[in-house]
Each structure stands twice: as C-alpha cells, then as structure tokens.
Design an enzyme around this catalytic site. Structure first.
Site, short mmCIF file in Angstrom:
data_model
loop_
_atom_site.label_atom_id
_atom_site.label_comp_id
_atom_site.label_asym_id
_atom_site.label_seq_id
_atom_site.Cartn_x
_atom_site.Cartn_y
_atom_site.Cartn_z
N GLU A 1 11.43 -10.25 -0.02
CA GLU A 1 12.11 -11.53 -0.16
C GLU A 1 13.48 -11.36 -0.81
O GLU A 1 14.47 -11.96 -0.38
CB GLU A 1 11.27 -12.51 -0.99
CG GLU A 1 9.89 -12.77 -0.44
CD GLU A 1 8.82 -11.85 -1.02
OE1 GLU A 1 7.70 -12.33 -1.26
OE2 GLU A 1 9.11 -10.65 -1.22
N CYS B 1 5.25 -12.98 -4.99
CA CYS B 1 4.70 -12.81 -6.33
C CYS B 1 5.36 -13.79 -7.30
O CYS B 1 6.52 -14.17 -7.13
CB CYS B 1 4.88 -11.38 -6.82
SG CYS B 1 6.59 -10.84 -6.97
N CYS C 1 9.39 -12.82 -7.27
CA CYS C 1 10.11 -13.23 -6.06
C CYS C 1 10.24 -14.75 -5.97
O CYS C 1 11.22 -15.26 -5.42
CB CYS C 1 9.40 -12.68 -4.83
SG CYS C 1 9.48 -10.89 -4.68
N ALA D 1 -14.41 22.40 18.14
CA ALA D 1 -14.10 23.82 18.01
C ALA D 1 -15.06 24.62 18.87
O ALA D 1 -16.14 24.15 19.26
CB ALA D 1 -14.22 24.27 16.54
N SER E 1 -10.25 26.56 16.82
CA SER E 1 -9.97 25.20 17.28
C SER E 1 -8.48 24.91 17.45
O SER E 1 -8.13 23.84 17.93
CB SER E 1 -10.56 24.18 16.30
OG SER E 1 -9.95 24.30 15.03
#
Length: 338
Positions: free
Chosen positions: A63, A86, A95, A173, A179
């Site tokens: 914000e 908040c 904010c 694997a 793998s």
C-alpha cells in the site's frame, strides 16, 4: 475495468515478489485515481493506476509503495489491495495510517488478514476514518495466492509442498540408485523457482547420505535470491553439502510446529521416498508438485515415488484435485491439491 479485474492487477504485483517478502506476506496493491475533471473515455479503455508490492522485510508494504507512486493523485482515489492493511507498528508504520493520510476515498480488499495483530483491525480503522471499505473481492483467487501465509497464521504450521520427479512409469531412480537427470533443464529451473518461493527445504538423512544434495537456489538469472533454511529429518554427516542444516526428529506434527515457530510459511519437502510417504500417509501435504519426464524404466525394479505399503484396495486410494498441468520443455509439471 471492474473491481475484480483491478484486484487481479494487484495480484499480479504480488506474484512478482513471491520469493522476496518472507516472512511477510506477498501483497500487491493498485491505486486508481479519479479521472481529471471533464475527462471521459470508452468503457473498455485501460484504467490508469499506480502499482506497488511488498518489499523485502524492512521495506515498504504494498500500500505504501503504491501510494508513493500515486503522490497527490491518491486523494479521492480507490485503493485495491490483496490483503487487509495492517493497523499496527511493526518494522514499518501501519499501512492504515498511510492510506488515511493520503486521502483515499475507497479501499477494496481481497481477504482479511488472520494474523492476530491485524484480524479486522485494519478494516475497522479505515471505516472509522470515514473510508468506504469493500472486503472479499476475488476472495477465492486471492486466498489461493496467499494460501501458505493464511495457513501459517491460522494454524501456526507451514504450508507443505511435496516435490516429486519421476518417469512416466512412476520411477524416480534406476535399481542401482542412479537418477540424474530424469527431467530436463526447464523442469529443473522450475524446481529451483519452487525452492526460491519456499522458506525451508526438507529431506531425510538417508537422502543426504545417498545424494549429498546442496538444497540451494541456483537460478543463474543475475538476481540474488534468499536461500531457504535447510532441514534434515535425522542426523546429517558433518561434512555433507547440506550443512549447516537444522536437524530435527520426532513426530512430523511436532516438526511442522517447530518450523512454524521459526517463521517458515512454506516448506518444500524434497524426499526421499520414505519421507515423501511419511508426509503423504499422515495427510500433511497441502500441494503436490510432480515433474514427469517422457522416459520409461520399463520394469518394476526401479525406485518408486513412495517407499512402503500403499492403499490395499481401490476404495482406499488417495484422491486429490488437479490444479494445473504445464509443459516445461519435454517434461510435464503436474500440480495437485489435497
């Protein structure tokens, strides 16, 4: 553009900072100023707006960033934000105070913040200041984007993502343990992006001894990515590449609670097959991400995705919800929700 479209613009801002805001939520904001007096345009014309997203901890919230971009144009504007602003002093000022001071006329919020420090206080502060507040626009979409944060603030435990990579015949694997690499470069890069958006990566001690993974983010994109906390279930050798790592043992619920206390919002579980089955069997996985390569081992002696017994009858098989299927190079990325 309507409220939903503008909220989606705010969501796009949030998505761009997903990997840099932890332990704060990834939030996006758009400030839409009043048009100049006498100005008019077609209904489908793009809506100008000033955008912002939450910065790394200590930096401005979404914000504040969007209001700074708007400047004087914020007076009388409508502010779209994905998460409730908040109303408390943290690393940065509240904010809500910035929104009120800027003279914003209307605030449109995606979802309320369940954090006990917020939990409706932001909405109340804005309404007490005479600001028109709308809550719940595109709420399902925003909640999906913020799901890890919302779960952490609601339960105290992290959002658990189980990452798996396999052949089309579901083998991870060869019988001798080899793998690398089943998947191609595009899928491996996506897996590193998944690490970058996670606060911690967890493997079993057996995987550490067998594969000696680093569990770091390696994207080679010129950006500096925060490295996730490396977590080992059990004891890792002192000279393992995963060190320094947090070594935990005990019940998985207790492990998750401890990680939640440490501020881990999203946990990426990378294996091996025993650990994957433990999390799956306990019902602790929120999202499965499976990379499938167009290869076949061609037998039943390759390493499976999960080690140990599974469902004994078709009626007992686990069923999830398919979220997305995406092609990455020659591979597929399949995301499944619990």
């Amino acid at each position: 553009m309507d409220d939903v479209e503008l909220m989606r613009r705010a969501m796009a801002q949030a998505a761009a900072v997903r990997s840099v805001t932890a332990p704060n939520p990834w939030v996006g904001c758009v400030v839409v100023a009043l048009p100049p007096e006498g100005a008019a345009g077609p209904d489908d014309a793009p809506v100008p707006g000033f955008e912002g997203a939450t910065a790394a901890p200590g930096g401005p919230h979404a914000e504040v960033a969007a209001l700074a971009a708007a400047g004087d144009a914020a007076r009388g504007s409508t502010l779209y934000v994905t998460l409730e602003p908040c109303a408390h002093q943290g690393r940065t000022p509240p904010c809500t105070a910035a929104i009120i001071e800027a003279g914003v006329a209307r605030v449109v919020i995606g979802v309320e913040d369940p954090d006990p420090l917020v939990a409706g206080r932001g909405v109340a502060a804005l309404r007490e200041a005479g600001i028109d507040v709308t809550v719940g626009v595109a709420a399902d979409e925003v909640a999906e984007q913020l799901a890890p944060y919302l779960k952490h603030r609601t339960t105290g435990q992290p959002w658990v993502v189980l990452k798996l990579a396999a052949s089309l015949d579901a083998r991870t694997a060869a019988p001798d343990g080899t793998s690398r690499w089943i998947t191609g470069e595009a899928a491996r890069r996506d897996a590193h992006l998944l690490r970058a958006s996670s606060d911690a990566v967890l493997v079993g001690a057996g995987t550490v001894r067998t594969d000696d993974p680093e569990l770091t983010v390696r994207l080679n994109d010129g950006l500096e990515h925060a490295q996730p906390l490396r977590v080992v279930l059990g004891r890792a050798p002192a000279d393992a590449r995963v060190q320094p790592a947090l070594e935990l043992s005990g019940e998985l619920d207790d492990v998750l609670a401890e990680l939640g206390r440490r501020g881990v919002i999203q946990l990426l579980v990378e294996g091996g097959a025993t650990v994957a089955r433990q999390f799956h069997a306990a019902g602790l996985v929120d999202r499965y991400v499976l990379y499938l390569a167009p290869v076949f081992f061609g037998g039943d002696d390759g390493r499976p995705l999960f080690a140990g017994p599974g469902a004994g009858t078709i009626g007992d098989v686990w069923r999830g919800r398919l979220v997305s299927v995406e092609r990455l190079g020659e591979d597929l990325r399949v995301e499944v929700a619990a």
